[in-house]
Design a protein around this motif. Structure first.
Motif, mmCIF file in Angstrom:
data_model
loop_
_atom_site.group_PDB
_atom_site.id
_atom_site.type_symbol
_atom_site.label_atom_id
_atom_site.label_comp_id
_atom_site.label_asym_id
_atom_site.label_seq_id
_atom_site.Cartn_x
_atom_site.Cartn_y
_atom_site.Cartn_z
ATOM 1 N N HIS A 82 0.814 -1.194 0.000
ATOM 2 C CA HIS A 82 0.000 0.000 0.000
ATOM 3 C C HIS A 82 0.856 1.255 0.000
ATOM 4 O O HIS A 82 0.347 2.357 -0.132
ATOM 5 C CB HIS A 82 -0.922 -0.004 1.238
ATOM 6 N N VAL A 83 2.147 1.043 0.178
ATOM 7 C CA VAL A 83 3.067 2.195 0.168
ATOM 8 C C VAL A 83 3.500 2.402 -1.286
ATOM 9 O O VAL A 83 4.130 1.520 -1.881
ATOM 10 C CB VAL A 83 4.280 1.938 1.076
ATOM 11 N N PRO A 84 3.168 3.625 -1.887
ATOM 12 C CA PRO A 84 3.462 3.824 -3.316
ATOM 13 C C PRO A 84 4.967 3.721 -3.603
ATOM 14 O O PRO A 84 5.372 3.240 -4.655
ATOM 15 C CB PRO A 84 2.933 5.215 -3.580
ATOM 16 N N GLU A 85 5.806 4.252 -2.689
ATOM 17 C CA GLU A 85 7.236 4.313 -2.966
ATOM 18 C C GLU A 85 7.957 3.075 -2.438
ATOM 19 O O GLU A 85 9.140 3.115 -2.153
ATOM 20 C CB GLU A 85 7.880 5.565 -2.331
ATOM 21 N N ARG A 86 7.267 1.899 -2.319
ATOM 22 C CA ARG A 86 7.908 0.680 -1.827
ATOM 23 C C ARG A 86 9.037 0.258 -2.738
ATOM 24 O O ARG A 86 10.123 -0.087 -2.293
ATOM 25 C CB ARG A 86 6.853 -0.438 -1.708
ATOM 26 N N ASP A 87 8.768 0.315 -4.064
ATOM 27 C CA ASP A 87 9.773 -0.146 -5.011
ATOM 28 C C ASP A 87 10.205 1.043 -5.860
ATOM 29 O O ASP A 87 9.370 1.786 -6.377
ATOM 30 C CB ASP A 87 9.221 -1.247 -5.902
ATOM 31 N N ILE A 88 11.477 1.222 -6.062
ATOM 32 C CA ILE A 88 12.003 2.273 -6.922
ATOM 33 C C ILE A 88 13.118 1.701 -7.751
ATOM 34 O O ILE A 88 13.680 0.640 -7.419
ATOM 35 C CB ILE A 88 12.517 3.465 -6.094
ATOM 36 N N THR A 89 13.377 2.484 -8.888
ATOM 37 C CA THR A 89 14.471 2.070 -9.764
ATOM 38 C C THR A 89 15.428 3.229 -9.841
ATOM 39 O O THR A 89 15.028 4.366 -10.112
ATOM 40 C CB THR A 89 13.974 1.706 -11.157
ATOM 41 N N THR A 90 16.690 2.964 -9.707
ATOM 42 C CA THR A 90 17.692 4.023 -9.738
ATOM 43 C C THR A 90 17.962 4.424 -11.161
ATOM 44 O O THR A 90 17.511 3.767 -12.117
ATOM 45 C CB THR A 90 18.989 3.532 -9.054
ATOM 46 N N SER A 91 18.665 5.516 -11.313
ATOM 47 C CA SER A 91 18.987 6.011 -12.660
ATOM 48 C C SER A 91 19.829 5.029 -13.435
ATOM 49 O O SER A 91 19.857 5.041 -14.662
ATOM 50 C CB SER A 91 19.735 7.352 -12.525
ATOM 51 N N SER A 92 20.476 4.223 -12.649
ATOM 52 C CA SER A 92 21.284 3.193 -13.327
ATOM 53 C C SER A 92 20.480 1.978 -13.658
ATOM 54 O O SER A 92 20.985 1.008 -14.199
ATOM 55 C CB SER A 92 22.468 2.782 -12.412
ATOM 56 N N GLY A 93 19.211 1.998 -13.286
ATOM 57 C CA GLY A 93 18.341 0.854 -13.615
ATOM 58 C C GLY A 93 18.280 -0.201 -12.530
ATOM 59 O O GLY A 93 17.675 -1.254 -12.691
ATOM 60 N N ARG A 94 18.941 0.057 -11.430
ATOM 61 C CA ARG A 94 18.935 -0.940 -10.343
ATOM 62 C C ARG A 94 17.678 -0.840 -9.541
ATOM 63 O O ARG A 94 17.264 0.267 -9.168
ATOM 64 C CB ARG A 94 20.138 -0.714 -9.416
ATOM 65 N N LYS A 95 17.054 -2.023 -9.193
ATOM 66 C CA LYS A 95 15.787 -2.038 -8.478
ATOM 67 C C LYS A 95 16.052 -2.099 -6.973
ATOM 68 O O LYS A 95 16.801 -2.937 -6.501
ATOM 69 C CB LYS A 95 14.929 -3.234 -8.904
ATOM 70 N N LEU A 96 15.360 -1.169 -6.268
ATOM 71 C CA LEU A 96 15.466 -1.123 -4.812
ATOM 72 C C LEU A 96 14.106 -1.315 -4.219
ATOM 73 O O LEU A 96 13.096 -0.918 -4.805
ATOM 74 C CB LEU A 96 16.067 0.213 -4.356
ATOM 75 N N THR A 97 14.038 -1.896 -3.045
ATOM 76 C CA THR A 97 12.768 -2.098 -2.349
ATOM 77 C C THR A 97 12.895 -1.539 -0.940
ATOM 78 O O THR A 97 13.971 -1.532 -0.337
ATOM 79 C CB THR A 97 12.372 -3.592 -2.277
ATOM 80 N N LEU A 98 11.789 -1.019 -0.378
ATOM 81 C CA LEU A 98 11.784 -0.409 0.944
ATOM 82 C C LEU A 98 11.767 -1.505 2.005
ATOM 83 O O LEU A 98 10.918 -2.388 1.994
ATOM 84 C CB LEU A 98 10.560 0.499 1.113
ATOM 85 N N VAL A 99 12.743 -1.415 2.901
ATOM 86 C CA VAL A 99 12.862 -2.397 4.006
ATOM 87 C C VAL A 99 12.475 -1.682 5.300
ATOM 88 O O VAL A 99 13.175 -0.761 5.736
ATOM 89 C CB VAL A 99 14.285 -2.950 4.116
ATOM 90 N N ASN A 100 11.329 -2.082 5.859
ATOM 91 C CA ASN A 100 10.866 -1.448 7.101
ATOM 92 C C ASN A 100 11.602 -2.068 8.305
ATOM 93 O O ASN A 100 12.302 -3.066 8.185
ATOM 94 C CB ASN A 100 9.372 -1.580 7.228
ATOM 95 N N PRO A 101 11.461 -1.481 9.505
ATOM 96 C CA PRO A 101 12.217 -1.986 10.673
ATOM 97 C C PRO A 101 11.989 -3.465 10.947
ATOM 98 O O PRO A 101 12.921 -4.206 11.217
ATOM 99 C CB PRO A 101 11.726 -1.109 11.815
ATOM 100 N N SER A 102 10.733 -3.936 10.910
ATOM 101 C CA SER A 102 10.466 -5.343 11.257
ATOM 102 C C SER A 102 11.095 -6.278 10.243
ATOM 103 O O SER A 102 11.673 -7.317 10.576
ATOM 104 C CB SER A 102 8.955 -5.583 11.327
#
Length: 893
Positions: free
Chosen positions: A88-108
């Motif tokens: 439900h978090v819109p910015e959970r997944d992002i892609t860097t300018s280099s094309g690398r995929k990042l995902t949001l890691v919460n504390p738990s």
């Protein structure tokens, strides 16, 4: 330790206590060790708990850091996938300018990823959980649920050791509280800031912690093991020591109990009420009880025949505290009478009051009855036994003496009480000679006799017993032994004394026989020497002094004089020479001899004379006393071949009864003492016993005749004196002479000067001599002296001359011993016819022979052969001197 432990184990009394002590010590050491182990375990658990807390704190810091940033982005990989619960978090997944995929890691999510990584690295199990988890894998297990519930109640931490997978694990959990950044994900669940959102549990295996610290337990194990062994050793040693002491105490008690139970004397103790507290078996039997316990509690006074005596006894005991010996008339339990010897002492309490008494008593009834029975013997038998010359005593069973007669008491040297108290079966001197064993066998009926016994009695008397006779007898009182003793001590002593006297008699007879032999030899010798010396003198008087033959004649005369000296010594030894007795001052005589003695002993010997100035008078022949001194001095000189010291001492002394007991021949009284002491070689006892024997000498052959000391002995004895020698080998000798004193004033000991010119005379002299050579010699001598000799061969011829020859005869010179008639009888016959004829006797025989013929009457004139012109001239001159009217003429009887 092993031996002591075994001693303790062998002791049944201490075995139980030893085992209990060992068990208690082991339990104590085990508890202490368990406490140390538990404490060590708690320390390990505490360490594990701290590790878990550190892990939780780390996770909490990472979580806060992540929450404060609103989460972190990480590259997506197989291990890290986008979190579906953040869709439900819109910015959970992002892609860097280099094309690398990042995902949001919460504390738990991050925390769970870290826990998985930690599990792979070090095995630590961490789990994030909640009572309302978003993810199923975060659901709590029962332990975690219970912990979360405790957090809701306010607990801040839950720690415990739990079984996980069959093994112990430390589990620690702390709560996670809602913070503002957490509401981004958990606001939908209704959490507010500060609420318990959940918790993180950390699980660590306990075994890993224990193994990590097991090395720390080695030292406590060694310490406690050493303590346990040391305690075991101490317990064993102490138990052994106590066991030994207990055993010694029990042994002592056993010995005491054995003595107490077996001693034949009664031992008792009474309490304050004088009731018997305890008594030994012998004492109970003496009082008439069957067992000691039957007597316990009985009053002591019931066993006294007279109660007043008991009261007196009590009073004396209270005053003296101890009664050494008391005779008690006792009453046994059955009423029979007894006599006891009692020794008692009072028992005192701490305050000094008498709290009882104890003592020892002995039943002497049998002894008293035995004495009474002995007194009841018939008077006739008693008189026989009491006056028997043999020792007699009666021995009862057990070795007790029931009767003894006076003769036996005299043999033993005891009184009646001492002898009857002796047990002959235990008397050491009886056992030493086997007598006790023979008496014991005699009780079974065996008669015995022991002969020629030497033994020492009870009180030290040494006895010689010819017979010890034991006769077994039987009386109503049982077996007895009648002993008969024949004592021959006095007889043996008398025989020993007789044997000693017999030896002395044999010695005296031996010397007497030698003396008689010497006397007989001297007679014939003197006749021969009379001719030798006499004719030598006559020849010398007829010849000029420078005549060549005179020298030879002088040598002949000198040899004759030496031979005469030997004859003189023989007479002196045999004590038969005729003495010219006068009062002599010994000190003056010694002073006259001093210069000659100094020359005699030589310069290598120190010579001293010790005497006083007072006169020491004796009735003696001075020539003989001189010979005694000279012979002793020569003997002392010869005993000091290497020089030494010689002392001549004179003095007055008193010989007492004590001296007479030591030397039986001594007559007590005052004596002049002449002692000659040297520092020479000395003599052993064997030589001293023979020193005065004739012909006995210790000198080399040719250097001594053995007559020197024998001559001294004879002279001293003839003067009624004594001579003794004291000597030790290498310590010198002392010869001591004792001569009876003479109180009359003495004459000088200096020799009288003799005139060279012989006194001559005139008148007829009838010479009667059976020896032709002596007869011719005497006749010629008389002629040379101016007298007219008339010669007769024997007594008959002499009597015929007196009857037929009318010439006046002035003097009769006759031999004493002649074949037909002796000189004394001849003189008496001639004087009966011609009373004016005087008589001079001559003889070569000894004093004893002359005595037998009556020739020692006072006033008799006598010439001892060998006859010399000087002797004959002096004696004829003396005989023909005018006689005062109030004195008889020479030759009168």
């Amino acid at each position: 330790m092993r031996s002591k432990l075994s001693d303790a184990v062998l002791d049944p009394i201490y075995r139980k206590y030893t085992l209990l002590a060992l068990l208690g010590w082991t339990l104590l050491v085990a508890l202490l060790l368990a406490y140390v182990i538990i404490e060590h375990r708690q320390q390990d658990i505490s360490i594990l708990a701290n590790q878990a807390r550190a892990s939780f704190s780390k996770d909490l810091l990472y979580r806060r850091w992540n929450a404060r940033l609103g989460g972190v982005y990480a590259p997506v990989s197989d291990e890290l996938r986008p979190n579906p619960y953040l869709a439900h978090v819109p910015e959970r997944d992002i892609t860097t300018s280099s094309g690398r995929k990042l995902t949001l890691v919460n504390p738990s999510y991050m925390t769970r990823q870290v826990h998985e990584l930690q599990l792979r690295d070090d095995g630590t199990v961490s789990h994030i959980t909640s009572l309302r988890p978003l993810r199923p894998e975060n659901a709590p297990d029962p332990w975690e649920r219970k912990a979360l519930e405790q957090f809701n109640r306010g607990d801040r931490e839950v720690v415990s050791v739990e079984q996980v997978g069959g093994e112990e694990h430390l589990r620690l959990m702390r709560p996670l509280r809602t913070e503002a950044p957490c509401l981004a994900c958990h606001a939908l669940q209704g959490y507010r800031v500060g609420d318990v959102l959940g918790g993180i549990s950390v699980t660590l295996p306990v075994k890993a912690g224990w193994l990590q610290h097991d090395k720390d337990l080695i030292e406590p194990l060694i310490v406690f093991g050493t303590m346990w062994l040391a305690g075991i050793a101490v317990i064993a040693a102490g138990s052994a020591k106590l066991s030994l002491r207990s055993r010694a105490l029990r042994d002592s008690e056993v010995r005491y109990r054995t003595l107490f139970d077996t001693i034949q004397d009664g031992i008792f103790q009474v309490d304050e009420q004088r009731n018997i507290r305890f008594i030994n078996p012998a004492g109970a039997r003496m009082l008439g009880y069957g067992r000691p316990d039957e007597a316990v509690g009985a009053p002591l006074s019931r066993h006294w025949q007279d109660y007043q005596d008991y009261v007196s006894y009590e009073n004396d005991l209270a005053k003296q505290k101890r009664l050494a010996l008391l005779l008690v008339n006792a009453v046994r339990l059955d009423g029979s009478r007894a006599i006891f010897e009692l020794t008692a002492r009072a028992l005192e309490s701490a305050d000094g009051a008498v709290s009882g008494q104890e003592g020892i008593f002995r039943d002497i009834t049998a002894r008293i009855e035995a004495g009474i029975k002995a007194q009841e013997l018939s008077k006739t038998m008693r008189e026989i036994l009491d006056h028997a010359p043999f020792g007699i005593y009666l021995v009862g069973e057990g070795g007790v003496i029931e009767y003894v007669n006076p003769a036996m008491l005299a043999i033993a040297g005891d009184n009646y009480e001492q002898f009857t108290e002796m047990n002959v079966l235990e008397f050491p001197n009886y056992r030493a000679i086997g007598l006790s064993d023979r008496i014991e066998k005699a009780f079974s009926g065996e008669y015995f006799r022991m002969e020629h016994i030497e033994y020492v009695s009870y009180f030290g008397n040494r006895r010689s017993i010819r017979n010890f006779i034991g006769i077994p007898i039987t009386e109503r009182g049982g077996r007895k032994v009648l002993m008969i003793v024949e004592d021959i001590t006095h007889r043996v002593t008398a025989e020993e004394r007789h044997e000693k006297l017999r030896e002395q008699l044999v010695q005296a007879q031996k010397i007497e026989s030698l003396g008689r032999l010497a006397g007989g030899v001297a007679h014939d010798f003197n006749n021969i020497l009379s001719a030798i010396i006499g004719y030598s003198d006559l020849a010398l008087r007829k010849l000029p002094e420078d005549a060549p033959v005179a020298k030879d004649i002088r040598i002949i005369r000198s040899s004759g004089e030496r031979a005469a000296q030997v004859a003189h010594q023989l007479l002196a030894f045999s004590r038969k020479q005729v003495l010219e007795m006068r009062i002599v001052d010994v000190n003056a005589l010694v002073a006259n001899l001093a210069k000659m003695l100094s020359r005699l002993i030589g310069e290598d010997i120190t010579f001293r004379i010790l005497n006083g100035t007072a006169a020491l008078n004796v009735h003696a022949d001075p020539t003989q006393v001189e010979q005694v001194i000279i012979n002793l001095m020569v003997n002392a000189r010869d005993a000091m071949p290497k020089g030494g010291e010689l002392i001549l001492e004179t003095g007055l002394t008193e010989l007492t009864e004590a001296d007479a007991q030591e030397h039986r021949e001594i007559v007590p009284g005052r004596y002049v003492r002449i002692a000659v002491t040297d520092t020479g070689v000395g003599m052993p006892k064997a030589v001293q016993d023979r020193i005065f024997e004739p012909f006995f000498t210790t000198k080399e052959i040719g250097k001594g005749t053995g007559l020197g000391l024998a001559t001294v002995y004879g002279i001293v004895k003839q003067h009624k004196g004594y001579i003794y020698v004291a000597s030790e080998p290498h310590k010198g000798s002392t010869f001591t002479v004792y001569l009876p004193t003479e109180m009359t004033a003495g004459v000088s000991g200096v020799r009288e000067e003799r005139s060279v010119e012989l006194p001559c005379g005139s008148g007829a002299v009838l010479v009667v001599e059976d020896d032709e050579s002596v007869r011719s010699l005497v006749g010629e001598m008389i002629g040379t002296l101016g007298y007219t000799p008339i010669i007769a061969r024997d007594s008959l011829e002499a009597l015929e001359i007196v009857e037929k020859d009318l010439r006046p005869i002035e003097l009769l010179l006759t031999d004493v011993v002649m074949p037909i008639m002796n000189g004394k009888d001849l003189s008496d016959l001639i004087r009966s016819k011609r009373p004016d004829i005087r008589t001079v006797f001559m003889s070569g025989y000894t004093e004893e022979v002359i005595s037998r013929h009556g020739m020692l009457d006072p006033g008799i004139l006598f010439i001892q052969k060998p006859v010399t012109p000087a002797k004959l001239a002096a004696k004829l001159s003396e005989a023909l001197q005018p006689v005062p009217r109030d004195q008889p003429s020479h030759g009168s009887s």
